[in-house]
Design an enzyme around this catalytic site. Structure first.
Site, mmCIF file in Angstrom:
data_model
loop_
_atom_site.group_PDB
_atom_site.id
_atom_site.type_symbol
_atom_site.label_atom_id
_atom_site.label_comp_id
_atom_site.label_asym_id
_atom_site.label_seq_id
_atom_site.Cartn_x
_atom_site.Cartn_y
_atom_site.Cartn_z
ATOM 1 C CE LYS A 22 -2.131 2.300 3.867
ATOM 2 N NZ LYS A 22 -1.463 3.192 4.133
ATOM 3 C CG ASN A 23 2.149 3.303 3.772
ATOM 4 O OD1 ASN A 23 0.984 3.298 3.291
ATOM 5 N ND2 ASN A 23 2.823 2.459 4.680
ATOM 6 C CB CYS A 117 -4.466 6.988 10.861
ATOM 7 S SG CYS A 117 -4.784 5.301 9.493
ATOM 8 N NE ARG A 122 0.015 10.746 10.012
ATOM 9 C CZ ARG A 122 -0.741 9.807 9.576
ATOM 10 N NH1 ARG A 122 -1.765 9.460 9.492
ATOM 11 N NH2 ARG A 122 0.459 8.970 8.494
ATOM 12 C CG ASP A 307 2.556 1.682 9.303
ATOM 13 O OD1 ASP A 307 2.175 2.539 10.497
ATOM 14 O OD2 ASP A 307 3.217 1.890 8.461
ATOM 15 N NE ARG A 399 -7.107 5.019 5.197
ATOM 16 C CZ ARG A 399 -6.656 5.297 6.053
ATOM 17 N NH1 ARG A 399 -6.418 5.358 6.937
ATOM 18 N NH2 ARG A 399 -5.492 5.690 5.175
HETATM 19 C C1 EPZ Z 1 4.124 6.742 6.584
HETATM 20 O O1 EPZ Z 1 3.466 7.904 7.523
HETATM 21 C C2 EPZ Z 1 2.758 5.682 6.603
HETATM 22 N N1 EPZ Z 1 2.242 6.481 5.841
HETATM 23 C C3 EPZ Z 1 2.332 5.293 7.528
HETATM 24 O O2 EPZ Z 1 1.331 4.242 7.797
HETATM 25 C C4 EPZ Z 1 3.967 5.075 8.868
HETATM 26 O O3 EPZ Z 1 2.747 5.031 9.992
HETATM 27 C C5 EPZ Z 1 4.511 6.225 8.580
HETATM 28 O O4 EPZ Z 1 4.925 6.649 7.532
HETATM 29 C C6 EPZ Z 1 6.071 5.525 9.576
HETATM 30 O O5 EPZ Z 1 6.440 5.054 9.371
HETATM 31 C C7 EPZ Z 1 2.417 6.578 5.069
HETATM 32 O O6 EPZ Z 1 3.004 5.938 3.378
HETATM 33 C C8 EPZ Z 1 0.676 6.645 3.913
HETATM 34 P P1 EPZ Z 1 6.279 10.643 9.270
HETATM 35 P P2 EPZ Z 1 4.179 9.765 7.348
HETATM 36 O O7 EPZ Z 1 6.350 11.464 7.820
HETATM 37 O O8 EPZ Z 1 5.257 9.882 6.183
HETATM 38 C C9 EPZ Z 1 6.545 13.492 12.314
HETATM 39 C C10 EPZ Z 1 -0.285 2.932 8.038
HETATM 40 O O9 EPZ Z 1 -1.404 2.566 8.945
HETATM 41 N N2 EPZ Z 1 7.144 14.574 11.522
HETATM 42 O O10 EPZ Z 1 7.306 9.121 8.201
HETATM 43 O O11 EPZ Z 1 3.149 10.768 7.838
HETATM 44 C C11 EPZ Z 1 5.980 12.390 12.652
HETATM 45 O O12 EPZ Z 1 4.725 13.266 12.803
HETATM 46 C C12 EPZ Z 1 0.264 4.156 7.856
HETATM 47 O O13 EPZ Z 1 0.307 2.855 6.598
HETATM 48 C C13 EPZ Z 1 7.081 15.836 11.686
HETATM 49 O O14 EPZ Z 1 7.547 15.930 12.369
HETATM 50 O O15 EPZ Z 1 5.077 9.252 8.529
HETATM 51 C C14 EPZ Z 1 6.143 11.290 13.262
HETATM 52 O O16 EPZ Z 1 6.118 11.089 14.399
HETATM 53 C C15 EPZ Z 1 -0.192 4.868 9.317
HETATM 54 N N3 EPZ Z 1 7.306 16.308 10.500
HETATM 55 C C16 EPZ Z 1 7.259 10.799 12.134
HETATM 56 O O17 EPZ Z 1 7.930 12.592 11.894
HETATM 57 C C17 EPZ Z 1 7.169 16.107 9.146
HETATM 58 O O18 EPZ Z 1 7.060 16.887 8.206
HETATM 59 C C18 EPZ Z 1 7.024 9.920 11.049
HETATM 60 O O19 EPZ Z 1 6.194 10.291 10.299
HETATM 61 C C19 EPZ Z 1 7.100 14.641 8.832
HETATM 62 C C20 EPZ Z 1 6.562 13.462 10.058
#
Ligand code: EPZ
Length: 431
Positions: A22-23, A117, A122, A307, A399
């Site tokens: 998916k991702n 989610c 986020r 995840d 989803r």
């Molecule tokens: C991706 O989300 C995935 N979603 C998420 O999967 C997954 O949990 C996550 O990566 C971590 O592996 C998709 O790929 C669509 P991050 P993403 O940016 O990209 C902080 C699922 O269940 N952060 O790696 O949104 C954030 O708050 C979903 O399939 C900032 O502070 O995650 C978090 O604490 C849920 N500023 C950490 O970094 C930013 O600009 C990691 O977030 C971006 C992120």
């Protein structure tokens, strides 16, 4: 209202085929916006997040042709640079990739803030930091993120991510692909889907090196040409079914996976007394005896994936002894705990730490999926529980999991989809 009704307590036996990731899919489909010509994308999972992102591309003018169940041709030759519709973008997190993709192709983008989610805050400040470093002005007005390259085309730049972010790493890669010059992303995320996006872009003519390490170098090119690409198998879908076997018992061949991507999950399950044997592109997972307690901390790849946190919690609920689960990525990923308690789980949460006292038996109950992975975890708990578990709000699960009911019934689970009129509808009919 559609529910899953599970009669638990039956061990699982057989083979489960794993779908495309998916991702990876939700990033590679928007990446087709950069390609001049037809992209054929294979091994696309049939899930609602993919349907949504394809609908967004079509709304922008892309031609999407279904070749077969898992393959689409996407032609973005006639795409218009127009605002992405709110009603589509807000339903999915991955709509943020449209900012990087449209900015790369047209030098500007108007995209509503993304959905997805609810896992606590986020923010997307790291994405914006990258676009800004490449010469874009980014602000939020009238419900849209407006991003505009000051010189009409982004310029390569050095971006050090303050936090390891999957989305920011991929979005900056997209933006940098057609930029002028070299972009270096430092402290990049290393998840398998990051490598997959880089492989997709490179196969269409991009120049990206280092994906899968924490320094990624993207040398901008003038255009990408069409081609064919197959998406990697879904690490988290595979891990979810591995956890299901661990919880419910039995022996299942998890077919069509990349074992390397699953090492951290394999190691943790083995530590808990589950047998996981690699056999080419398959893993054979079996559990007959008792489960041992374990401590788990989620971290960016190659650490234990966030995840998989709710799904491993479902297994730990049935392990002998006290386990400590620590969420290392999201602020609030324990919203499912109350639902687990309805099944008889003993979990205490303090901030990012959950302490789980294993119980010898969970008992079926009506529960609600509060997000995608929490929903999958309730399915796992329901498969292991004694009696009947009814899960509602299953649209969250659909989803991200292709054909979950068919895949589980194929290995002997008793899980059915039940459609009942919702209460308002029932009252209206009664009146
Ligand atoms: C991706 O989300 C995935 N979603 C998420 O999967 C997954 O949990 C996550 O990566 C971590 O592996 C998709 O790929 C669509 P991050 P993403 O940016 O990209 C902080 C699922 O269940 N952060 O790696 O949104 C954030 O708050 C979903 O399939 C900032 O502070 O995650 C978090 O604490 C849920 N500023 C950490 O970094 C930013 O600009 C990691 O977030 C971006 C992120």
């Amino acid at each position: 209202m559609t529910k899953y009704v599970i009669t638990g307590g039956k061990p699982l036996y057989g083979t489960i085929d794993i779908s495309g990731a998916k991702n990876a899919a939700v990033a590679i489909i928007p990446a087709a916006l950069l390609v001049d010509g037809v992209c054929r994308i294979e091994n696309i999972p049939q899930i609602s997040d993919v349907t949504l992102i394809l609908n967004i591309l079509q709304d922008l003018g892309a031609e999407v042709r279904t070749v077969n169940r898992t393959t689409v041709d996407i032609d973005c030759s006639h795409v218009r640079n127009q605002p992405v519709p709110h009603q589509l973008a807000r339903k999915i997190r991955a709509s943020y990739y449209l900012i990087g993709a449209l900015l790369s192709r047209f030098g500007s983008a108007q995209v509503p803030p993304p959905g997805g989610c609810d896992l606590g805050g986020r923010p997307i400040d790291q994405h914006i930091k990258g676009f800004t470093a490449m010469g874009a002005d980014v602000d939020v007005r009238g419900g849209y993120i407006h991003a505009t390259a000051r010189d009409g085309r982004l310029k390569g730049s050095q971006v050090y991510l303050d936090i390891v972010s999957v989305g920011a790493t991929m979005n900056i890669m997209l933006a940098a692909t057609l930029a002028d010059g070299l972009t270096i992303i430092e402290n990049a995320a290393k998840e398998p889907h990051i490598v997959d996006l880089a492989n997709f872009l490179n196969s269409m003519g991009a120049d990206i090196m280092g994906a899968g390490t924490d320094v990624i170098k993207v040398r901008g090119v003038d255009r990408l040409a069409g081609g064919t690409y197959s998406i990697i198998p879904d690490q988290i879908e595979a891990g979810t079914y591995m956890a299901a076997v661990a919880a419910a018992g039995g022996q299942v061949r998890i077919h069509n996976i990349i074992p390397k991507h699953l090492e951290c999950i394999t190691a943790k399950l083995q530590e808990m007394g589950v047998s996981v044997v690699e056999d080419g592109d398959d893993l054979v997972v079996s559990r007959r005896g008792a489960l041992s307690r374990a401590n788990v901390k989620t971290m960016p790849y190659p650490g234990f994936p966030t995840d998989m946190q709710p799904q491993i919690a479902a297994v730990l609920c049935l392990a002998q002894g006290t386990s400590v689960l620590t969420e290392g990525v999201w602020d609030n990923r324990y919203r499912y705990v109350d639902e687990f308690r309805r099944l008889g789980a003993q979990i205490q949460v303090d901030g990012k730490v959950a302490v789980i006292e294993g119980v010898s038996q969970l008992t079926g109950a009506p529960v609600r999926a509060c997000d995608l992975r929490a929903g999958a975890a309730l399915v796992i708990a329901g498969l292991a529980a004694h009696g009947v578990t009814e899960i509602d709000s299953i649209y969250h699960i659909e989803r991200g999991y292709e054909d979950i009911v068919r895949k589980l019934t194929g290995v002997g689970a008793d899980i059915r989809v039940v459609i009942t009129p919702d209460q308002e509808e029932a009252q209206a009919n009664a009146g």
